[in-house]
Design a protein around this motif. Structure first.
Motif, short mmCIF file in Angstrom:
data_model
loop_
_atom_site.label_atom_id
_atom_site.label_comp_id
_atom_site.label_asym_id
_atom_site.label_seq_id
_atom_site.Cartn_x
_atom_site.Cartn_y
_atom_site.Cartn_z
N PRO A 183 59.26 -18.83 48.25
CA PRO A 183 58.37 -18.16 48.19
C PRO A 183 56.97 -18.71 48.31
N GLU A 184 57.16 -19.97 46.60
CA GLU A 184 56.56 -20.56 45.83
C GLU A 184 55.40 -21.25 47.42
N HIS A 185 56.12 -22.11 48.18
CA HIS A 185 55.14 -22.72 49.14
C HIS A 185 54.85 -21.63 50.21
N ILE A 186 55.25 -20.58 50.38
CA ILE A 186 53.91 -19.79 51.01
C ILE A 186 53.57 -19.21 50.54
N ALA A 187 53.29 -18.31 49.50
CA ALA A 187 52.37 -18.21 49.04
C ALA A 187 51.36 -18.91 48.09
N ASN A 188 51.19 -19.86 47.86
CA ASN A 188 50.71 -20.95 48.10
C ASN A 188 49.74 -21.36 49.60
N GLY A 189 49.86 -21.22 50.56
CA GLY A 189 49.77 -21.05 52.13
C GLY A 189 49.98 -21.86 52.91
N MET A 190 51.24 -22.01 53.12
CA MET A 190 52.29 -22.52 54.38
C MET A 190 52.68 -21.84 55.33
N TYR A 191 51.40 -21.23 55.86
CA TYR A 191 52.19 -20.74 56.87
C TYR A 191 51.02 -20.74 58.27
N GLY A 192 51.66 -20.08 59.23
CA GLY A 192 50.68 -20.31 60.78
C GLY A 192 50.81 -18.94 61.29
N THR A 193 50.89 -19.37 62.84
CA THR A 193 50.94 -18.45 63.86
C THR A 193 51.65 -19.07 65.07
N ILE A 194 52.05 -18.91 65.49
CA ILE A 194 53.36 -19.00 67.45
C ILE A 194 53.23 -18.29 68.23
N VAL A 195 52.40 -18.39 69.07
CA VAL A 195 52.51 -17.11 70.35
C VAL A 195 53.26 -17.73 71.38
N VAL A 196 54.20 -17.29 71.69
CA VAL A 196 54.69 -17.96 72.91
C VAL A 196 54.53 -16.43 73.67
N GLU A 197 53.89 -17.55 74.92
CA GLU A 197 53.58 -16.25 75.85
C GLU A 197 54.71 -15.97 77.55
N PRO A 198 54.50 -14.83 77.60
CA PRO A 198 55.56 -14.85 78.60
C PRO A 198 54.89 -14.94 79.86
N VAL A 199 56.06 -15.08 80.50
CA VAL A 199 55.89 -15.49 82.10
C VAL A 199 54.93 -14.62 82.30
N GLY A 200 54.34 -15.80 82.87
CA GLY A 200 53.12 -14.84 83.85
C GLY A 200 51.99 -14.59 83.16
N GLY A 201 51.42 -15.29 81.96
CA GLY A 201 50.52 -15.03 80.54
C GLY A 201 50.30 -13.65 79.93
N LEU A 202 49.26 -13.20 79.23
CA LEU A 202 48.89 -11.78 78.57
C LEU A 202 48.28 -11.60 79.47
N PRO A 203 47.61 -10.14 79.65
CA PRO A 203 46.29 -10.08 80.00
C PRO A 203 45.08 -10.63 79.60
N LYS A 204 44.36 -10.48 80.42
CA LYS A 204 42.74 -11.27 79.84
C LYS A 204 41.62 -10.54 79.07
N VAL A 205 41.78 -10.82 77.98
CA VAL A 205 40.03 -10.38 77.24
C VAL A 205 39.52 -11.00 77.47
N ASP A 206 37.94 -10.38 76.88
CA ASP A 206 36.74 -11.14 76.57
C ASP A 206 36.83 -12.21 75.37
N LYS A 207 37.52 -12.03 74.08
CA LYS A 207 37.05 -12.02 73.22
C LYS A 207 39.08 -12.14 72.47
N GLU A 208 39.07 -13.36 71.58
CA GLU A 208 40.59 -13.08 70.89
C GLU A 208 40.62 -13.83 69.57
N PHE A 209 40.88 -13.19 68.52
CA PHE A 209 40.93 -14.21 67.34
C PHE A 209 42.07 -13.77 66.89
N TYR A 210 42.01 -15.24 65.93
CA TYR A 210 43.14 -15.80 64.68
C TYR A 210 43.05 -15.02 63.34
N VAL A 211 44.14 -13.86 63.36
CA VAL A 211 43.60 -13.50 61.16
C VAL A 211 44.94 -14.04 60.87
N VAL A 212 45.31 -13.60 59.80
CA VAL A 212 46.67 -14.20 59.06
C VAL A 212 46.55 -13.27 57.17
#
Ligand code: CU
Length: 325
Positions: A162-191
């Motif tokens: 938990p100390e490693h996490i609480a200090n900021g050691m994280y991020g996101t991985i998106v694994v798209e399904p076959v065929g991808g995601l529906p198209k949109v105009d703007k995407e944002f990454y927030v944690v």
């Protein structure tokens, strides 16, 4: 083991539901998938959608860092993180890809670091292959078999995970399904995440408080590693855009409530699932610690307020703006 690994690589390996052979050419005459460098998204920016139709080997270079940087307008903090940013970069791949992770731990680090990918099926999410002492590098290859939005985080037991996490050691991985995601105009990454600091005067560099972590009493609850990140630098879109927010809750303790004050979400893909149908017309969605959500809405001109409405979390930093021209 790939010849492209440096001599300092201590571990390399391959985990999936099925253990793969260390070479991608499975049978004679079958051509290996192409090898490409991952495009990494530095929050709030998202890597471009996958347009490939064939799986590839995607090389992801990450570095564990320890540094002092701003946590709020008043104080700096002794962060630990990936690629000297909180959150670490967003990684975007597709089902069938082989992800080759190379984790270097900066020579000036005091701690060992690794990464547990929630996208990876296998013991520790690959963490045991990615243990890196200061100045060392580790690597592993992992076949992506499950689509979704997943947290990755350091899972080094010393001094505590938990100390490693609480200090900021994280991020996101998106694994798209076959065929991808529906198209949109703007995407944002927030944690969203909590920080547990000792008390300090304005201008002081704050230190981690193990006791406040145990008591689940954060001093800061923030988006993208800073108490005013999305207020000083709002997300921006144009009227009529369909906006998609990938929000991961790194915790390490709280269940988040994600709300946009001015308008319900049109679609919410709960708990990081990209294969379940979305819930529609959702005003507030919850994101468990270690979980994620993909939320979409079509916006009109104006300023939208992104908030975790629980108690005083917005006063601790869980407040952001989406400005629509
Ligand atoms: Cu770590």
């Amino acid at each position: 083991m790939s010849k492209s690994f440096s001599r300092s690589v201590r571990h390399t390996g391959l985990i999936s539901a099925l253990i793969m052979a260390p070479c991608l050419a499975i049978n004679a005459g079958v051509v290996s998938a192409e090898t490409i460098q991952a495009q990494l998204g530095i929050a709030p920016n998202v890597p471009p959608p996958i347009t490939r139709t064939q799986p590839a080997t995607v090389v992801v270079n990450l570095e564990a860092n320890e540094w002092v940087g701003p946590l709020s307008d008043n104080n700096n903090y002794e962060f630990w993180g990936f690629n000297k940013n909180v959150p670490g970069p967003m990684i975007r791949v597709m089902v069938g890809d082989t992800v080759e992770i190379r984790l270097k731990n900066h020579k000036d680090s005091k701690e060992a670091h690794n990464i547990d990918f929630h996208a990876i099926t296998g013991p520790g999410g690959g963490a045991s292959l990615l243990n890196s002492e200061p100045g060392q590098e580790s690597g592993g290859k992992f076949k992506m078999i499950i689509p979704g939005i997943f947290l990755y985080h350091c899972a080094t037991a010393s001094p505590s995970i938990p100390e490693h996490i609480a200090n900021g050691m994280y991020g996101t991985i998106v694994v798209e399904p076959v065929g991808g995601l529906p198209k949109v105009d703007k995407e944002f990454y927030v944690v969203q995440s909590e920080f547990y600091t000792k008390d300090g005067e304005k201008g002081e560099t704050l230190e981690f408080s193990f006791e406040n972590g145990l008591d689940e009493r954060p001093s800061h609850v923030v988006y993208n590693g800073n108490a005013s990140s999305l207020v000083k630098n709002p997300l921006r879109a144009k009227a009529g855009n369909t906006v998609r927010i990938f929000l991961t809750n790194a915790g390490p303790n709280f269940v988040d409530s994600l709300q946009i004050l001015e308008q319900p979400f049109d679609r919410v893909y709960s708990e990081g699932s990209l294969t379940s149908p979305p819930a529609e017309n959702v005003k507030v969605t919850k994101v468990p610690a270690g979980g994620a959500v993909m939320a979409e809405l079509k916006v009109k001109a104006g300023t939208y307020t992104i908030v975790d409405p629980v108690k005083d979390r917005k006063d601790k930093g869980a407040l952001g703006l989406l400005k629509v021209d």
